[in-house]
Write a protein that holds these residues in place. Sequence first.
Motif, PDB file in Angstrom:
ATOM      1  N   SER A 168       1.236  -0.560  10.622  1.00 25.42           N
ATOM      2  CA  SER A 168       0.878  -1.633   9.672  1.00 25.42           C
ATOM      3  C   SER A 168       2.090  -2.503   9.331  1.00 25.42           C
ATOM      4  O   SER A 168       1.939  -3.671   8.995  1.00 25.42           O
ATOM      5  N   GLY A 169       3.298  -1.929   9.429  1.00 31.82           N
ATOM      6  CA  GLY A 169       4.501  -2.737   9.183  1.00 31.82           C
ATOM      7  C   GLY A 169       4.606  -3.876  10.187  1.00 31.82           C
ATOM      8  O   GLY A 169       5.059  -4.974   9.856  1.00 31.82           O
ATOM      9  N   ARG A 204      -1.233  -9.300   1.360  1.00 29.91           N
ATOM     10  CA  ARG A 204      -1.618  -7.888   1.395  1.00 29.91           C
ATOM     11  C   ARG A 204      -3.143  -7.755   1.468  1.00 29.91           C
ATOM     12  O   ARG A 204      -3.660  -6.948   2.216  1.00 29.91           O
ATOM     13  N   TYR A 248       2.829  -6.968   8.904  1.00 25.79           N
ATOM     14  CA  TYR A 248       3.586  -7.785   7.939  1.00 25.79           C
ATOM     15  C   TYR A 248       4.708  -8.539   8.662  1.00 25.79           C
ATOM     16  O   TYR A 248       5.035  -9.664   8.312  1.00 25.79           O
ATOM     17  N   ARG A 249       5.262  -7.897   9.692  1.00 27.98           N
ATOM     18  CA  ARG A 249       6.293  -8.580  10.479  1.00 27.98           C
ATOM     19  C   ARG A 249       5.692  -9.779  11.228  1.00 27.98           C
ATOM     20  O   ARG A 249       6.308 -10.841  11.323  1.00 27.98           O
ATOM     21  N   ARG A 302       7.113  -3.269  -6.203  1.00 25.52           N
ATOM     22  CA  ARG A 302       6.292  -4.495  -6.179  1.00 25.52           C
ATOM     23  C   ARG A 302       4.935  -4.228  -6.824  1.00 25.52           C
ATOM     24  O   ARG A 302       4.480  -3.076  -6.870  1.00 25.52           O
ATOM     25  N   VAL A 354      10.953 -10.232   5.901  1.00 24.99           N
ATOM     26  CA  VAL A 354       9.639  -9.585   5.770  1.00 24.99           C
ATOM     27  C   VAL A 354       9.346  -9.064   4.356  1.00 24.99           C
ATOM     28  O   VAL A 354       8.191  -9.107   3.910  1.00 24.99           O
ATOM     29  N   SER A 355      10.365  -8.624   3.612  1.00 28.92           N
ATOM     30  CA  SER A 355      10.088  -8.050   2.285  1.00 28.92           C
ATOM     31  C   SER A 355       9.353  -9.010   1.358  1.00 28.92           C
ATOM     32  O   SER A 355       8.333  -8.634   0.774  1.00 28.92           O
ATOM     33  N   ASP A 386      10.072  -2.025  -2.098  1.00 27.04           N
ATOM     34  CA  ASP A 386       8.766  -1.478  -1.680  1.00 27.04           C
ATOM     35  C   ASP A 386       8.098  -0.676  -2.800  1.00 27.04           C
ATOM     36  O   ASP A 386       6.881  -0.688  -2.931  1.00 27.04           O
ATOM     37  N   GLY A 391       2.534   3.308   7.195  1.00 20.95           N
ATOM     38  CA  GLY A 391       2.931   2.187   6.355  1.00 20.95           C
ATOM     39  C   GLY A 391       3.434   2.649   5.008  1.00 20.95           C
ATOM     40  O   GLY A 391       4.148   3.656   4.903  1.00 20.95           O
ATOM     41  N   ARG A 392       3.080   1.895   3.972  1.00 25.24           N
ATOM     42  CA  ARG A 392       3.538   2.216   2.618  1.00 25.24           C
ATOM     43  C   ARG A 392       2.372   2.494   1.669  1.00 25.24           C
ATOM     44  O   ARG A 392       2.518   3.198   0.682  1.00 25.24           O
ATOM     45  N   ASP A 393       1.212   1.879   1.959  1.00 27.63           N
ATOM     46  CA  ASP A 393       0.068   1.937   1.033  1.00 27.63           C
ATOM     47  C   ASP A 393      -1.190   2.398   1.751  1.00 27.63           C
ATOM     48  O   ASP A 393      -2.293   2.099   1.314  1.00 27.63           O
ATOM     49  N   ILE A 394      -1.040   3.113   2.854  1.00 25.62           N
ATOM     50  CA  ILE A 394      -2.226   3.445   3.661  1.00 25.62           C
ATOM     51  C   ILE A 394      -3.091   4.499   2.955  1.00 25.62           C
ATOM     52  O   ILE A 394      -4.306   4.342   2.867  1.00 25.62           O
ATOM     53  N   ALA A 413       5.741  -9.456   2.513  1.00 31.34           N
ATOM     54  CA  ALA A 413       4.910  -8.272   2.282  1.00 31.34           C
ATOM     55  C   ALA A 413       4.608  -8.068   0.802  1.00 31.34           C
ATOM     56  O   ALA A 413       3.753  -7.256   0.451  1.00 31.34           O
ATOM     57  N   ARG A 445      15.674  -1.759   0.075  1.00 31.86           N
ATOM     58  CA  ARG A 445      14.302  -1.902   0.591  1.00 31.86           C
ATOM     59  C   ARG A 445      13.357  -0.900  -0.089  1.00 31.86           C
ATOM     60  O   ARG A 445      12.226  -1.234  -0.427  1.00 31.86           O
ATOM     61  N   ARG A 495      10.599  -7.587  16.094  1.00 34.08           N
ATOM     62  CA  ARG A 495      11.602  -6.530  15.859  1.00 34.08           C
ATOM     63  C   ARG A 495      12.992  -7.109  15.634  1.00 34.08           C
ATOM     64  O   ARG A 495      13.948  -6.363  15.414  1.00 34.08           O
TER      65      ARG A 495
HETATM   66  O1   DC Z   1       7.743  -0.204   8.506  1.00 35.51           O
HETATM   67  P1   DC Z   1       8.452  -1.528   8.744  1.00 35.51           P
HETATM   68  O2   DC Z   1       9.932  -1.515   8.435  1.00 35.51           O
HETATM   69  O3   DC Z   1       8.171  -2.109  10.092  1.00 35.51           O
HETATM   70  O4   DC Z   1       7.793  -2.513   7.673  1.00 35.51           O
HETATM   71  C1   DC Z   1       8.146  -3.854   7.589  1.00 35.51           C
HETATM   72  C2   DC Z   1       7.991  -4.336   6.168  1.00 35.51           C
HETATM   73  O5   DC Z   1       6.620  -4.347   5.786  1.00 35.51           O
HETATM   74  C3   DC Z   1       8.744  -3.539   5.103  1.00 35.51           C
HETATM   75  O6   DC Z   1       9.356  -4.483   4.232  1.00 35.51           O
HETATM   76  C4   DC Z   1       7.679  -2.801   4.346  1.00 35.51           C
HETATM   77  C5   DC Z   1       6.450  -3.642   4.560  1.00 35.51           C
HETATM   78  N1   DC Z   1       5.225  -2.859   4.660  1.00 35.51           N
HETATM   79  C6   DC Z   1       4.367  -2.889   3.601  1.00 35.51           C
HETATM   80  O7   DC Z   1       4.663  -3.517   2.586  1.00 35.51           O
HETATM   81  N2   DC Z   1       3.183  -2.228   3.665  1.00 35.51           N
HETATM   82  C7   DC Z   1       2.860  -1.532   4.752  1.00 35.51           C
HETATM   83  N3   DC Z   1       1.677  -0.899   4.801  1.00 35.51           N
HETATM   84  C8   DC Z   1       3.747  -1.470   5.855  1.00 35.51           C
HETATM   85  C9   DC Z   1       4.938  -2.142   5.765  1.00 35.51           C
END
Ligand code: DC
Length: 228
Positions: free
Chosen positions: A34-35, A113, A38-39, A191, A103-104, A188, A133-136, A107, A184, A95
């Motif tokens: 999922s990152g 989102r 956002y990229r 937010r 990206v921060s 993350d 990811g972060r919020d899956i 995202a 970061r 990448r």
């Molecule tokens: O995992 P990554 O470093 O490729 O993620 C890139 C950016 O996306 C990082 O700033 C966190 C954000 N991200 C997010 O907010 N929610 C997600 N589900 C996955 C990544």
Amino acid sequence: MKKIIIAIDGYSSCGKSTIAKDLAKKIKYSYIDSGAMYRAVTLFCLENGLFIGDTLDEKELQNLISEIKITFHFNETTGKSDTYLNGRNVEREIRGMGVAAKVSPVAAVGFVREEMVRQQQAMGQEKGIVMDGRDIGTVVFPEAELKIFVTARPEIRAQRRMAELLAKGDKVEFDEVLENLSTRDRIDSTRKDGPLRQACDARVLDNSDMTVDEQNALVFRWFEEAAG
Ligand code: DC
């Protein structure tokens, strides 16, 4: 065995994608990074002139967000999934440092989102998916049958990240990498929309002192329990 959804969340550089990719390959599930989505949105912003210096033109992005479609397709040559932005393979571009640096803030935008979560949920409709990811486990698939929250000590994560950067030829200092990771993590976790949080029903995997084989074995055992 029933098909399930596996949600893997955690801090930057703690090995989420290694776990997710290895597990998906072993159990023949789709892997979604999922990152990368956002990229890809960030690349779209850069290519469409939506950044003025460091400032994102959120209004214009809101007008264009419905035009952004992100998909993943398996690449036979690399044996991995590539990210596509509106039908174009952008795996390499997303990448790079240009995207990583911006990206921060992208995202963190609520409507970005919302749209990504919508696309992610559509990808999970048939189940049989591993998404990291972060919020899956908290927002995208709160009903996921298996949720894993990955963590490792900050110094270990910084060492791993540093090894990756050095292998790519980037000259970096340990303190700089450690500082960047903690910044970061802070962005993350604090937010407003979809912050990085451990779901209350997630299994915690601290892999600071584990080998990749040990962690894969543990995660596979969890999968067998969850898929019944
Ligand atoms: O995992 P990554 O470093 O490729 O993620 C890139 C950016 O996306 C990082 O700033 C966190 C954000 N991200 C997010 O907010 N929610 C997600 N589900 C996955 C990544």
